[in-house]
Write a protein that holds these residues in place. Structure first.
Motif, PDB file in Angstrom:
ATOM      1  N   VAL A 262      -0.713 -27.396   0.227  1.00 33.96           N
ATOM      2  CA  VAL A 262      -1.430 -28.226  -0.742  1.00 33.96           C
ATOM      3  C   VAL A 262      -2.622 -27.457  -1.295  1.00 33.96           C
ATOM      4  N   PHE A 263      -3.358 -26.782  -0.420  1.00 36.71           N
ATOM      5  CA  PHE A 263      -4.537 -26.025  -0.852  1.00 36.71           C
ATOM      6  C   PHE A 263      -4.140 -24.963  -1.871  1.00 36.71           C
ATOM      7  N   PHE A 264      -3.093 -24.247  -1.554  1.00 32.20           N
ATOM      8  CA  PHE A 264      -2.652 -23.152  -2.429  1.00 32.20           C
ATOM      9  C   PHE A 264      -2.202 -23.700  -3.795  1.00 32.20           C
ATOM     10  N   THR A 265      -1.412 -24.769  -3.757  1.00 28.94           N
ATOM     11  CA  THR A 265      -0.938 -25.365  -5.014  1.00 28.94           C
ATOM     12  C   THR A 265      -2.099 -25.874  -5.847  1.00 28.94           C
ATOM     13  N   ALA A 266      -3.010 -26.586  -5.193  1.00 25.40           N
ATOM     14  CA  ALA A 266      -4.151 -27.125  -5.930  1.00 25.40           C
ATOM     15  C   ALA A 266      -4.996 -25.986  -6.493  1.00 25.40           C
ATOM     16  N   GLY A 267      -5.122 -24.910  -5.719  1.00 23.60           N
ATOM     17  CA  GLY A 267      -5.887 -23.763  -6.206  1.00 23.60           C
ATOM     18  C   GLY A 267      -5.248 -23.165  -7.445  1.00 23.60           C
ATOM     19  N   LEU A 268      -3.921 -23.057  -7.417  1.00 25.41           N
ATOM     20  CA  LEU A 268      -3.209 -22.547  -8.598  1.00 25.41           C
ATOM     21  C   LEU A 268      -3.511 -23.413  -9.810  1.00 25.41           C
ATOM     22  N   ALA A 269      -3.515 -24.722  -9.586  1.00 21.88           N
ATOM     23  CA  ALA A 269      -3.773 -25.629 -10.701  1.00 21.88           C
ATOM     24  C   ALA A 269      -5.201 -25.458 -11.204  1.00 21.88           C
TER      25      ALA A 269
ATOM     26  N   PRO B 114       2.848 -22.608 -12.945  1.00 19.92           N
ATOM     27  CA  PRO B 114       3.316 -23.646 -13.874  1.00 19.92           C
ATOM     28  C   PRO B 114       2.280 -24.722 -14.173  1.00 19.92           C
ATOM     29  N   PHE B 115       1.036 -24.504 -13.825  1.00 22.71           N
ATOM     30  CA  PHE B 115       0.027 -25.545 -14.091  1.00 22.71           C
ATOM     31  C   PHE B 115      -0.857 -25.130 -15.263  1.00 22.71           C
ATOM     32  N   ASP B 116      -0.277 -24.505 -16.283  1.00 25.91           N
ATOM     33  CA  ASP B 116      -1.131 -23.986 -17.350  1.00 25.91           C
ATOM     34  C   ASP B 116      -1.101 -24.886 -18.582  1.00 25.91           C
ATOM     35  N   MET B 117      -0.971 -26.176 -18.330  1.00 24.54           N
ATOM     36  CA  MET B 117      -0.992 -27.118 -19.450  1.00 24.54           C
ATOM     37  C   MET B 117      -2.225 -26.956 -20.341  1.00 24.54           C
ATOM     38  N   PRO B 118      -3.417 -26.724 -19.795  1.00 25.79           N
ATOM     39  CA  PRO B 118      -4.599 -26.623 -20.664  1.00 25.79           C
ATOM     40  C   PRO B 118      -4.569 -25.432 -21.613  1.00 25.79           C
ATOM     41  N   VAL B 119      -3.780 -24.402 -21.323  1.00 27.47           N
ATOM     42  CA  VAL B 119      -3.727 -23.282 -22.249  1.00 27.47           C
ATOM     43  C   VAL B 119      -2.346 -23.146 -22.871  1.00 27.47           C
ATOM     44  N   ALA B 120      -1.530 -24.202 -22.778  1.00 31.28           N
ATOM     45  CA  ALA B 120      -0.148 -24.130 -23.251  1.00 31.28           C
ATOM     46  C   ALA B 120      -0.097 -23.551 -24.657  1.00 31.28           C
TER      47      ALA B 120
ATOM     48  N   ARG C  72       4.809 -17.944 -10.985  1.00 28.02           N
ATOM     49  CA  ARG C  72       4.651 -17.968 -12.440  1.00 28.02           C
ATOM     50  C   ARG C  72       5.971 -17.628 -13.129  1.00 28.02           C
ATOM     51  N   VAL C  73       6.680 -16.625 -12.582  1.00 21.87           N
ATOM     52  CA  VAL C  73       7.918 -16.212 -13.226  1.00 21.87           C
ATOM     53  C   VAL C  73       9.011 -17.254 -13.035  1.00 21.87           C
ATOM     54  N   SER C  74       8.981 -17.950 -11.890  1.00 23.62           N
ATOM     55  CA  SER C  74      10.137 -18.779 -11.539  1.00 23.62           C
ATOM     56  C   SER C  74      10.136 -20.161 -12.166  1.00 23.62           C
ATOM     57  N   TYR C  75       8.957 -20.724 -12.396  1.00 28.81           N
ATOM     58  CA  TYR C  75       8.948 -22.142 -12.768  1.00 28.81           C
ATOM     59  C   TYR C  75       8.451 -22.365 -14.186  1.00 28.81           C
ATOM     60  N   PRO C  76       9.038 -23.329 -14.861  1.00 27.97           N
ATOM     61  CA  PRO C  76       8.540 -23.698 -16.184  1.00 27.97           C
ATOM     62  C   PRO C  76       7.254 -24.513 -16.069  1.00 27.97           C
ATOM     63  N   ARG C  77       6.551 -24.581 -17.191  1.00 22.84           N
ATOM     64  CA  ARG C  77       5.277 -25.301 -17.211  1.00 22.84           C
ATOM     65  C   ARG C  77       5.492 -26.794 -16.988  1.00 22.84           C
ATOM     66  N   LEU C  78       4.621 -27.380 -16.188  1.00 27.11           N
ATOM     67  CA  LEU C  78       4.691 -28.839 -15.973  1.00 27.11           C
ATOM     68  C   LEU C  78       4.122 -29.568 -17.181  1.00 27.11           C
ATOM     69  N   ARG C  79       4.750 -30.698 -17.528  1.00 27.85           N
ATOM     70  CA  ARG C  79       4.196 -31.523 -18.600  1.00 27.85           C
ATOM     71  C   ARG C  79       2.910 -32.158 -18.102  1.00 27.85           C
ATOM     72  N   GLU C  80       2.047 -32.578 -19.050  1.00 16.21           N
ATOM     73  CA  GLU C  80       0.744 -33.105 -18.642  1.00 16.21           C
ATOM     74  C   GLU C  80       0.877 -34.267 -17.647  1.00 16.21           C
ATOM     75  N   ASP C  81       1.806 -35.201 -17.931  1.00 19.96           N
ATOM     76  CA  ASP C  81       1.905 -36.361 -17.037  1.00 19.96           C
ATOM     77  C   ASP C  81       2.512 -35.981 -15.691  1.00 19.96           C
ATOM     78  N   GLN C  82       3.458 -35.019 -15.722  1.00 22.92           N
ATOM     79  CA  GLN C  82       4.053 -34.577 -14.441  1.00 22.92           C
ATOM     80  C   GLN C  82       2.990 -33.920 -13.581  1.00 22.92           C
ATOM     81  N   LEU C  83       2.120 -33.168 -14.285  1.00 22.02           N
ATOM     82  CA  LEU C  83       1.070 -32.432 -13.589  1.00 22.02           C
ATOM     83  C   LEU C  83       0.126 -33.392 -12.879  1.00 22.02           C
ATOM     84  N   GLN C  84      -0.259 -34.468 -13.604  1.00 22.45           N
ATOM     85  CA  GLN C  84      -1.159 -35.449 -12.995  1.00 22.45           C
ATOM     86  C   GLN C  84      -0.449 -36.193 -11.868  1.00 22.45           C
ATOM     87  N   LYS C  85       0.835 -36.502 -12.105  1.00 20.45           N
ATOM     88  CA  LYS C  85       1.585 -37.255 -11.106  1.00 20.45           C
ATOM     89  C   LYS C  85       1.692 -36.455  -9.805  1.00 20.45           C
ATOM     90  N   LEU C  86       1.931 -35.160  -9.960  1.00 19.83           N
ATOM     91  CA  LEU C  86       2.064 -34.310  -8.771  1.00 19.83           C
ATOM     92  C   LEU C  86       0.789 -34.371  -7.943  1.00 19.83           C
TER      93      LEU C  86
END
Ligand code: SF4
Ligand code: SF4
Lengths: 216, 320
Positions: free
Chosen positions: B192-199, B205-211, B282-296
């Motif tokens: 969780v820490f690592f994922t949240a840090g990535l975001a 895949p958490f680059d919605m703000p710079v999409a 970064r290479v493996s996953y597509p960008r999360l949509r804004e709502d998916q990102l918040q939901k996660l």
């Protein structure tokens, strides 16, 4: 069994990791030249000697980007009192490659096989005006045109070859008939004496002679 | 006198790390990403497999014109890259690399400092988004803000879980209390820490703000030249910091065979592996949509981190 949740994510990671360990497919273009298929459309080459300045290519070009200038030259009559002979001489042949859309119509339409596709594609210029290439340049590209690909084994015979072959066959048949007649005549003249020894070499000579004529 | 020299040496060392490691990560990203996509990546700059690509990029950035939009809030606009970058330098100072004081500066409440200062880094994006006088930048800035709100919480909760386990907020203290079985015990928290840090870093895949396909480049749209380079550098410095922090909190930092003499190697190796994972994701996953990102964040990460805290508490009570 339903898939384990998250297995899709792991699969994605596996794909990228596997790709990383494989060889890359990058072609390092300026260092290594690409292997182009023989029919690549790179640039149009001109074989000047074949061009009769019929202007068909310039007229058919949808972009009007072929420029041809010519003048008429007259040669003295072959026999005294005859008419002077005249022929067209090419002065300028240029293609503006900034307009050309590589449709290939000019090549298709040339009745004398004077235009060809060359696979050469590195002729970019910094000024668009420099993309109008004159006949010497088009001629230089002629030497990069690859030999035409071999015919398909099941393809129809080319017209010229078929005609030549038919002529040869006809001549051969005629020669065979003539030789047979000659032999008949010889047999009648001297029945039962020396015919096989004499007949064989003569027939052979006659045949090869006729065949040579037929081919020519 | 000796003390001053010692401090200066440590700070210089941290500065050197701060200036080189992000470049290493960046170059590794170029290469790893390329090979994961069947390409070669940069091949020319510097000769051998393009090792100097990022140096060349830096020169290129330095040559570019520095533009501030006419309607922008000049002061804030110009300060934003520094605000984005400097916190990571501060964090690096307190991250322990090896045992026995192999650290820029020991801070008693190091964990709190680190998390607080890292939160400031995101402020840079917010400032940039607001000050640019560009609606896409503003959108990017708002998305950054939303992302910050959503992901700061699980990050803090999981860090708190580690602090509970160790009974201290000091980073070297946490490592001193580390046992190998902490890693499986805190595994969920670590993920969780690592994922949240990535975001927080706004990494794919958490680059919605710079999409870039939707809002051009979010908060960084109006930036040019060196200031833009500073934002990029901040992203890579952020990767280094996040990976080092995850290493220290969840992977046991310098602990490993021969940790007495080669402890710092373990820290570096673990950090490098995590940086590789960052690139890999970064290479493996597509960008999360804004709502998916918040939901996660709200429906997965926060419940997981709460569960981790509960588990930590239970185990702590049982073994004491
Ligand atoms: S390829 Fe087409 S456009 Fe180009 S010169 Fe020939 S006919 Fe004209
Ligand atoms: S069609 Fe062929 S022969 Fe006629 S002018 Fe063009 S290149 Fe020459």
């Amino acid at each position: 069994m339903p898939p384990i949740p998250g297995s899709g994510l792991a699969k994605g990671l596996a794909v990228t990791l596997r790709t990383m360990t494989k060889r890359t497919v990058t072609a390092q273009y300026p260092d290594t030249q690409p292997e182009l298929p023989p029919r690549s459309r790179g640039v149009i080459a001109l074989f000047e000697e074949n061009c009769t300045v019929c202007m068909l290519c310039a007229r058919e070009c949808p972009d009007w980007c072929i420029y041809i200038d010519s003048h008429k030259e007259t040669a003295p009559p072959a026999a005294p009192g005859g008419r002077e002979r005249s022929r067209n001489v090419l002065d300028r042949f240029a293609i503006d490659f900034s307009l050309c859309m590589y449709c290939g119509i000019c090549i298709e339409v040339c009745p004398f096989d004077a235009l060809f596709w060359s696979p050469e594609f590195e002729y970019a210029e910094t000024d668009i005006l420099d993309l109008t290439h004159e006949r010497d340049k088009l001629r230089d590209w002629m030497w990069t045109v690859p030999a035409p690909p071999a015919l398909d084994p099941a393809a129809e015979e080319p017209k010229e070859i078929a005609a030549a072959r038919k002529a040869a066959e006809k001549a051969e048949k005629a020669a065979a008939a003539a030789a047979a007649e000659e032999q008949n005549a010889a047999e009648q003249a001297a029945p039962g004496q020396g015919a096989p020894e004499r007949g064989a070499p003569e027939r052979g000579d006659g045949q090869s002679d006729e065949q040579g004529k037929g081919d020519a | 006198m000796n003390d001053t020299l010692d401090v200066v040496l440590r700070l210089v060392a941290v500065l050197v790390v701060f200036l080189t490691f992000p470049l290493l990560v960046g170059q590794a990203e170029h290469k790893v990403m390329a090979h994961m996509q069947g390409r070669l990546g940069p091949m020319y700059a510097g000769g051998f497999h393009g090792w100097a690509q990022l140096v060349a990029d830096g020169v290129k950035f330095a040559q570019k014109e520095d533009i501030v939009p006419a309607d922008a809030d000049r002061r804030v606009f110009q300060l934003a890259p520094a605000v984005a970058l400097l916190p990571y330098l501060l964090v690096l100072i307190v991250i322990p690399v090896g045992p026995n004081g192999f650290v820029g500066q020991t801070v008693d409440a190091g964990l709190i400092l680190v998390l607080a200062v890292m939160g400031v880094g995101v402020l840079g994006s917010l400032m940039a988004g607001w000050a640019s006088a560009n609606k896409f930048s503003l959108l990017g800035g708002l998305r950054t803000a939303a992302q910050l709100m959503a992901y700061e919480l699980p990050m803090l909760l999981t860090a708190a879980s580690v602090a509970m386990a160790a009974g201290t907020l000091s980073l070297p203290g946490i490592l001193d209390g580390y046992h190998w079985w902490w890693t499986p015990w805190q595994l969920v928290g670590g993920l969780v820490f690592f994922t949240a840090g990535l975001a927080e870093l706004q990494r794919p895949p958490f680059d919605m703000p710079v999409a870039d396909s939707e809002i051009i480049f979010g908060a960084y749209t109006e930036y040019t030249g060196l200031r833009f380079a500073l934002f990029l550098l901040a992203e890579y410095a952020g990767i280094v910091v996040l990976c080092a922090l995850t290493t220290v909190l969840f992977l046991g930092g310098w602990h490993g065979p021969w940790s007495g003499s080669a402890g710092w190697v373990w820290t570096l190796v673990k950090t490098a592996l995590l940086a590789f994972v960052v690139i890999w994701l970064r290479v493996s996953y597509p960008r999360l949509r804004e709502d998916q990102l918040q939901k996660l964040a709200w429906t997965v990460l926060i419940p997981l981190s709460l569960a981790q805290i509960a588990l930590t508490g239970v185990v702590k009570v049982v073994i004491s």
